[in-house]
Motif scaffolding. Sequence first.
Motif, mmCIF file in Angstrom:
data_model
loop_
_atom_site.group_PDB
_atom_site.id
_atom_site.type_symbol
_atom_site.label_atom_id
_atom_site.label_comp_id
_atom_site.label_asym_id
_atom_site.label_seq_id
_atom_site.Cartn_x
_atom_site.Cartn_y
_atom_site.Cartn_z
ATOM 1 N N PRO A 322 -28.888 -31.527 -16.358
ATOM 2 C CA PRO A 322 -29.913 -32.299 -17.048
ATOM 3 C C PRO A 322 -30.002 -32.074 -18.525
ATOM 4 O O PRO A 322 -30.379 -33.012 -19.119
ATOM 5 N N LYS A 323 -29.626 -30.874 -18.959
ATOM 6 C CA LYS A 323 -29.811 -30.577 -20.601
ATOM 7 C C LYS A 323 -28.616 -31.499 -21.283
ATOM 8 O O LYS A 323 -28.944 -31.451 -22.479
ATOM 9 N N THR A 324 -27.652 -31.906 -20.685
ATOM 10 C CA THR A 324 -26.724 -32.799 -21.486
ATOM 11 C C THR A 324 -26.946 -34.261 -21.274
ATOM 12 O O THR A 324 -26.003 -34.947 -21.881
ATOM 13 N N LEU A 325 -28.130 -34.446 -20.776
ATOM 14 C CA LEU A 325 -28.391 -36.062 -20.604
ATOM 15 C C LEU A 325 -28.586 -36.608 -22.220
ATOM 16 O O LEU A 325 -28.277 -38.006 -22.227
ATOM 17 N N ASP A 326 -28.861 -35.756 -23.146
ATOM 18 C CA ASP A 326 -28.885 -36.067 -24.385
ATOM 19 C C ASP A 326 -27.625 -36.413 -25.224
ATOM 20 O O ASP A 326 -27.633 -36.968 -26.272
ATOM 21 N N ALA A 327 -26.543 -35.952 -24.440
ATOM 22 C CA ALA A 327 -25.318 -36.104 -24.817
ATOM 23 C C ALA A 327 -24.555 -37.150 -23.932
ATOM 24 O O ALA A 327 -23.798 -36.509 -22.953
ATOM 25 N N GLU A 329 -22.051 -38.837 -23.580
ATOM 26 C CA GLU A 329 -20.277 -38.688 -22.994
ATOM 27 C C GLU A 329 -20.140 -37.613 -22.180
ATOM 28 O O GLU A 329 -19.175 -37.707 -21.293
ATOM 29 N N LEU A 330 -20.722 -36.517 -22.544
ATOM 30 C CA LEU A 330 -20.659 -35.532 -21.628
ATOM 31 C C LEU A 330 -21.486 -35.546 -20.367
ATOM 32 O O LEU A 330 -20.689 -35.145 -19.257
ATOM 33 N N ALA A 331 -22.385 -36.221 -20.322
ATOM 34 C CA ALA A 331 -23.246 -36.469 -19.191
ATOM 35 C C ALA A 331 -22.354 -37.227 -18.163
ATOM 36 O O ALA A 331 -22.393 -37.136 -16.893
ATOM 37 N N LEU A 332 -21.907 -38.231 -18.568
ATOM 38 C CA LEU A 332 -21.022 -39.144 -18.038
ATOM 39 C C LEU A 332 -19.646 -38.250 -17.314
ATOM 40 O O LEU A 332 -19.283 -38.595 -16.057
ATOM 41 N N ALA A 333 -19.295 -37.353 -17.991
ATOM 42 C CA ALA A 333 -18.095 -36.708 -17.505
ATOM 43 C C ALA A 333 -18.596 -35.552 -16.481
ATOM 44 O O ALA A 333 -17.728 -35.527 -15.346
ATOM 45 N N GLN A 334 -19.757 -35.355 -16.619
ATOM 46 C CA GLN A 334 -20.209 -34.229 -15.652
ATOM 47 C C GLN A 334 -20.418 -35.041 -14.109
ATOM 48 O O GLN A 334 -20.057 -34.711 -13.337
ATOM 49 N N LYS A 388 -31.689 -41.537 -14.919
ATOM 50 C CA LYS A 388 -32.108 -40.812 -16.202
ATOM 51 C C LYS A 388 -31.373 -41.013 -17.401
ATOM 52 O O LYS A 388 -31.726 -41.297 -18.430
ATOM 53 N N LEU A 389 -29.850 -40.970 -17.175
ATOM 54 C CA LEU A 389 -28.922 -41.388 -18.163
ATOM 55 C C LEU A 389 -29.185 -42.690 -18.741
ATOM 56 O O LEU A 389 -29.031 -43.008 -19.992
ATOM 57 N N SER A 390 -29.239 -43.616 -17.812
ATOM 58 C CA SER A 390 -29.518 -44.986 -18.251
ATOM 59 C C SER A 390 -30.610 -45.264 -19.306
ATOM 60 O O SER A 390 -30.679 -46.392 -19.843
ATOM 61 N N GLN A 391 -31.682 -44.497 -19.314
ATOM 62 C CA GLN A 391 -32.728 -44.574 -20.208
ATOM 63 C C GLN A 391 -32.371 -43.989 -21.636
ATOM 64 O O GLN A 391 -33.166 -44.005 -22.555
ATOM 65 N N ASP A 393 -29.927 -43.601 -25.088
ATOM 66 C CA ASP A 393 -29.278 -44.466 -26.067
ATOM 67 C C ASP A 393 -27.829 -44.329 -25.690
ATOM 68 O O ASP A 393 -27.165 -43.276 -26.253
ATOM 69 N N MET A 394 -27.197 -45.454 -25.321
ATOM 70 C CA MET A 394 -25.672 -45.265 -25.119
ATOM 71 C C MET A 394 -25.104 -46.489 -25.750
ATOM 72 O O MET A 394 -25.707 -47.574 -26.013
ATOM 73 N N THR A 395 -23.934 -46.166 -26.176
ATOM 74 C CA THR A 395 -23.064 -47.352 -26.494
ATOM 75 C C THR A 395 -22.534 -48.373 -25.493
ATOM 76 O O THR A 395 -22.856 -48.004 -24.285
ATOM 77 N N SER A 396 -22.215 -49.537 -25.550
ATOM 78 C CA SER A 396 -21.773 -50.484 -24.667
ATOM 79 C C SER A 396 -20.676 -49.991 -23.779
ATOM 80 O O SER A 396 -20.945 -50.332 -22.546
ATOM 81 N N GLU A 397 -19.740 -49.198 -24.305
ATOM 82 C CA GLU A 397 -18.770 -48.712 -23.638
ATOM 83 C C GLU A 397 -19.279 -47.469 -22.448
ATOM 84 O O GLU A 397 -18.776 -47.425 -21.420
ATOM 85 N N GLN A 398 -20.277 -46.840 -22.945
ATOM 86 C CA GLN A 398 -20.766 -45.727 -22.244
ATOM 87 C C GLN A 398 -21.620 -46.471 -20.912
ATOM 88 O O GLN A 398 -21.653 -45.987 -19.878
ATOM 89 N N ALA A 399 -22.325 -47.559 -21.458
ATOM 90 C CA ALA A 399 -23.108 -48.194 -20.188
ATOM 91 C C ALA A 399 -22.278 -48.810 -19.339
ATOM 92 O O ALA A 399 -22.751 -48.876 -18.160
ATOM 93 N N GLN A 400 -21.055 -49.301 -19.645
ATOM 94 C CA GLN A 400 -20.241 -49.925 -18.770
ATOM 95 C C GLN A 400 -19.833 -48.875 -17.850
ATOM 96 O O GLN A 400 -19.626 -48.894 -16.615
ATOM 97 N N LYS A 401 -19.436 -47.683 -18.366
ATOM 98 C CA LYS A 401 -18.991 -46.398 -17.458
ATOM 99 C C LYS A 401 -19.929 -45.961 -16.772
ATOM 100 O O LYS A 401 -19.769 -45.587 -15.313
ATOM 101 N N GLU A 402 -21.155 -45.830 -17.215
ATOM 102 C CA GLU A 402 -22.539 -45.616 -16.197
ATOM 103 C C GLU A 402 -22.584 -46.414 -14.947
ATOM 104 O O GLU A 402 -22.801 -45.942 -14.042
ATOM 105 N N PHE A 403 -22.413 -47.818 -15.310
ATOM 106 C CA PHE A 403 -22.375 -48.761 -14.089
ATOM 107 C C PHE A 403 -21.136 -48.587 -12.983
ATOM 108 O O PHE A 403 -21.501 -48.522 -11.859
#
Length: 540
Positions: A322-327, A329-334, A388-391, A393-403
């Motif tokens: 949970p501590k990497t949710l503010d980053a 790119e790293l949260a998506l990798a995890q 939680k990550l979707s809430q 601030d992400m780039t459009s590419e990161q939002a696409q990756k999260e989806f």
Amino acid sequence: MSTELMVLLGGTALLVFSIDELAKSVQYLAGSRFRAWINNFAGNRFSSVLLGTVLSLLLSSSGAVTVMLVGLANSRLLTLEQVFSVMLGASIGTTLIVHLVAFNISKYGLIFIAGGVVLDAVSESEKVSRFSKALLYLGIVFYSMSLVVTAGKALESNELFQFSINYFQDRPVFSLMVSAFLTAFIHSSAATIAFVMSLMMTKNSTVYEAIPWVLGANLGTTMTAYVASLKSGVLGKQAAVGNLISKLVGVAICLPLAHHLGELAEKIGGDVSRQVATAHTLFNVFLAILFLPFVSWGVAIARKLVPPKAGEGEFSFQYLDPKTLDAPELALAQAQREILRLSDIAEKMVAQCLTAFETGSFKEIEEVKAMDQVADFLNRGIKMYLTKLSQKDMTSEQAQKEFELVLRTHDLENIGDIVDKNILELVRKNIKKGYAFSKEGWAEILQFHQKVVECVRLSTVYFSSRDRAVLSKLEILHEQIQDMTIDLSELHLQRLHRGVKESLDTTSVHLDLLANLERIADVSVNFIRISIPQTPQNLE
């Protein structure tokens, strides 16, 4: 409460806030480049130190870097040896902000603030807007530091404050402890040292009196990583403990030698504030030189102090932190690493779901159902993490990756449900009635099953690699499975027309089993509809 004390507290709070927001803005601007830098430069100890220095310069906070590293260790994206080396470099890089205060550059903070506001007002691009925010927060960092320094000078006339300072002057160990606790509380060694620099200038003191405070600030900053590791896995805790050990040993060595450290800072030159900043840098350079050759020993000690818990098994998250949710790119990798773990479980469920047909035992059914319970646990945790990550601030590419990650998690959940609720029910039905498939029919089912298992495996490979060659194989295999479903159903009907007893007994189970296996194949390739194949360069 005096005005000076309010300015000191407010300036310190503003400094902590602005450093945190600046780190978020820089991470947003860097995007996936942080991961690329980490992958490229964390290969050996010396480049890892350089990487840590650069990262802390960009983020203006060794605390932000160490929290990031705790998350990377926990998600196994870096080894502990690499994490320790990067932390040593991060401690060096973060001293730059103290030098900026010493050279009185912080007085230009309002110019940066004005520039950030104007740039944000005229910009239409998302990246330019984010850059303007980074510029704004950098200006606030400088401005808040100037407030801390000004407040420290103004407190010279406060009798109670002067009594406290004089009390600490002849008690270096106590000064060190107070500085460590203060830094741990405000999560910023820069704020503590900036305040100490202002005090030394006010009292016409020497750098020797500031050394215990500098050492305490360096020790206190380790609490940021330690607190971040409390909710992480064992590797994250080991990384935080290693960071704490290195600072403890460094302080234990340097405190008795504080006079020599002060002499070296005096020889380098500058006024007292610059000497304090120099001592801060020298301490962290000394740590890097001292510990870099013995990183492997430090890893071994950390592993002994924080051994894996016996209770940590399947029902635990190995990568989510949970501590990497503010980053993001790293949260998506995890999250992707945890989804790959879920993929392995789903694949095993599919691979083993036919075993009970052959053995006629309920033991195999229970084993597969146990896997489904683990899959459900991981599915809930991953979806909650991504929600939680979707809430953030992400780039459009990161939002696409999260989806894409959410969709893949949902697909894997469906695969597990098909096995658990449909195929295992067919197994129970067949066992209770005591039916057996015809030799031809069972051979066809096994052949079809192997194709489906291979389809699930290839979908996992493509999910992690986005290799176009793998995608082509996956699409061809999926088409073969669809064709086989029709062909095998026709062959089964031909046996029914010939009056084959086993086919007559198992006809409903046979056709339902083919249909469910085909559904698994369909669901496993569902996510490729919205995913974009990427080259290794894109991934970086």
